[in-house]
Design a protein around this motif. Structure first.
Motif, short mmCIF file in Angstrom:
data_model
loop_
_atom_site.label_atom_id
_atom_site.label_comp_id
_atom_site.label_asym_id
_atom_site.label_seq_id
_atom_site.Cartn_x
_atom_site.Cartn_y
_atom_site.Cartn_z
N GLU A 192 38.89 0.66 13.87
CA GLU A 192 38.20 -0.60 13.62
C GLU A 192 38.76 -1.70 14.52
N VAL A 193 40.08 -1.72 14.65
CA VAL A 193 40.72 -2.72 15.52
C VAL A 193 40.33 -2.48 16.97
N SER A 194 40.35 -1.22 17.38
CA SER A 194 40.03 -0.86 18.77
C SER A 194 38.61 -1.26 19.14
N ALA A 195 37.70 -1.18 18.16
CA ALA A 195 36.31 -1.55 18.43
C ALA A 195 36.21 -3.03 18.78
N GLN A 196 37.12 -3.84 18.23
CA GLN A 196 37.13 -5.27 18.56
C GLN A 196 37.93 -5.55 19.82
N ASP A 197 39.10 -4.90 19.95
CA ASP A 197 39.96 -5.13 21.10
C ASP A 197 40.73 -3.84 21.40
N LYS A 198 40.33 -3.16 22.46
CA LYS A 198 40.92 -1.87 22.76
C LYS A 198 42.39 -1.97 23.16
N ARG A 199 42.81 -3.13 23.67
CA ARG A 199 44.22 -3.29 24.05
C ARG A 199 45.11 -3.40 22.80
N VAL A 200 44.66 -4.18 21.84
CA VAL A 200 45.40 -4.25 20.57
C VAL A 200 45.40 -2.89 19.90
N GLY A 201 44.26 -2.21 19.93
CA GLY A 201 44.16 -0.89 19.32
C GLY A 201 45.14 0.11 19.92
N ILE A 202 45.25 0.13 21.25
CA ILE A 202 46.15 1.10 21.87
C ILE A 202 47.60 0.76 21.58
N GLN A 203 47.90 -0.51 21.43
CA GLN A 203 49.27 -0.89 21.09
C GLN A 203 49.63 -0.44 19.67
N LEU A 204 48.68 -0.52 18.76
CA LEU A 204 48.92 0.03 17.42
C LEU A 204 49.14 1.53 17.50
N GLU A 205 48.37 2.20 18.35
CA GLU A 205 48.53 3.65 18.48
C GLU A 205 49.87 4.02 19.10
N LEU A 206 50.35 3.22 20.02
CA LEU A 206 51.68 3.48 20.59
C LEU A 206 52.77 3.35 19.53
N GLN A 207 52.59 2.41 18.62
CA GLN A 207 53.54 2.26 17.52
C GLN A 207 53.49 3.47 16.60
N ARG A 208 52.27 3.93 16.31
CA ARG A 208 52.10 5.10 15.44
C ARG A 208 52.62 6.37 16.09
N ALA A 209 52.32 6.56 17.36
CA ALA A 209 52.67 7.81 18.03
C ALA A 209 54.15 7.94 18.34
N PHE A 210 54.79 6.81 18.69
CA PHE A 210 56.17 6.88 19.18
C PHE A 210 57.17 6.10 18.35
N GLY A 211 56.73 5.46 17.27
CA GLY A 211 57.65 4.69 16.45
C GLY A 211 58.15 3.43 17.13
N LEU A 212 57.34 2.87 18.03
CA LEU A 212 57.75 1.67 18.75
C LEU A 212 57.65 0.43 17.87
N ARG A 213 58.45 -0.57 18.20
CA ARG A 213 58.27 -1.89 17.63
C ARG A 213 57.02 -2.51 18.25
N ALA A 214 56.46 -3.53 17.58
CA ALA A 214 55.24 -4.16 18.10
C ALA A 214 55.47 -4.69 19.51
N ARG A 215 56.58 -5.38 19.71
CA ARG A 215 56.84 -5.97 21.04
C ARG A 215 57.04 -4.87 22.09
N GLU A 216 57.66 -3.77 21.71
CA GLU A 216 57.83 -2.67 22.66
C GLU A 216 56.49 -2.10 23.07
N SER A 217 55.57 -1.99 22.11
CA SER A 217 54.24 -1.46 22.44
C SER A 217 53.49 -2.40 23.37
N MET A 218 53.72 -3.70 23.21
CA MET A 218 53.06 -4.67 24.08
C MET A 218 53.61 -4.62 25.51
N GLN A 219 54.92 -4.51 25.62
CA GLN A 219 55.56 -4.62 26.94
C GLN A 219 55.77 -3.28 27.64
N LEU A 220 55.50 -2.19 26.94
CA LEU A 220 55.63 -0.88 27.58
C LEU A 220 54.77 -0.81 28.83
N ARG A 221 55.34 -0.29 29.90
CA ARG A 221 54.58 -0.06 31.12
C ARG A 221 54.32 1.45 31.21
#
Length: 209
Positions: free
Chosen positions: A40-69
């Motif tokens: 649902e989030v991804s449908a609105q903003d795919k960048r926010v959605g993928i950052q949530l998925e990075l947190q889910r997949a790898f246990g990242l903090r929110a800021r880590e998911s944002m700044q991950l290259r």
């Protein structure tokens, strides 16, 4: 400063006295369909959605998911987490399943070769405001019973189960051999980016049997 610390403790579901989680803060425990909500989030903003998925997949903090290259972090069999980490403590996280690989590949598709998944038109501060505004619009708030940090709890409890074959104490798991439990907690701490295995209790609950 003290009020900010107490707020962080409350939001993490950690006992102030013992720093041990007394209830499960994962999205699943809150009755949330994780992939549906992220969709649902991804449908609105795919960048926010993928950052949530990075947190889910790898246990990242929110800021880590944002700044991950993602292009730089992808080392084939593991993810090198070095941007946005707490205390500047780099770590590596194994890429051990198809979901993790899929999430990382989709993150790479959104990012430039040397960049993150943040909208290039925004700086970090602007993006954080945008990120939290988007997730709040989908009911991802402390008042609703689950926050984006709960995705980190989701993954770290999953790691414990992968190592021990049992649910964590905070999820109602049964007795686990002490050596295996200790090993699993160290693994969780490393995935989370902490230097002490004892901090894993903040996600898993007490290791005392």
């Amino acid at each position: 400063m003290i009020q900010r610390y107490e707020k962080q403790i409350r939001e993490s579901g950690i006992s102030r006295r013992s720093m041990v989680a007394d209830n499960d803060r994962s999205w699943s425990a809150a009755g949330v369909d994780v992939q549906k909500k992220i969709g649902e989030v991804s449908a609105q903003d795919k960048r926010v959605g993928i950052q949530l998925e990075l947190q889910r997949a790898f246990g990242l903090r929110a800021r880590e998911s944002m700044q991950l290259r993602p292009h730089q972090a992808d080392k084939g069999h593991y993810l090198a987490v070095s941007h946005g980490t707490k205390g500047g403590r780099d770590r590596v996280v194994e890429i051990g399943n198809k979901y993790q690989r899929d999430v990382l590949d989709r993150a790479k598709a959104l990012a430039s070769k040397n960049g993150s998944t943040i909208d290039p038109k925004k700086n970090l501060s602007q993006w954080k405001n945008h990120y939290y505004r988007v997730i709040r619009s989908h009911g991802i708030t402390r008042d609703s019973g689950f926050t984006s940090h709960g995705l980190r709890h989701e993954r770290l409890n999953e790691v414990y189960k992968e190592v021990t074959g049992n649910l964590s104490p905070v999820q109602g798991g049964g007795k686990v051999d002490r050596e295996i439990d200790n090993f699993a907690r160290q693994e969780v701490a490393e995935v989370a980016g902490h230097s002490r295995s004892s901090i894993s209790s903040a996600y898993l609950g007490s290791g005392r049997r």
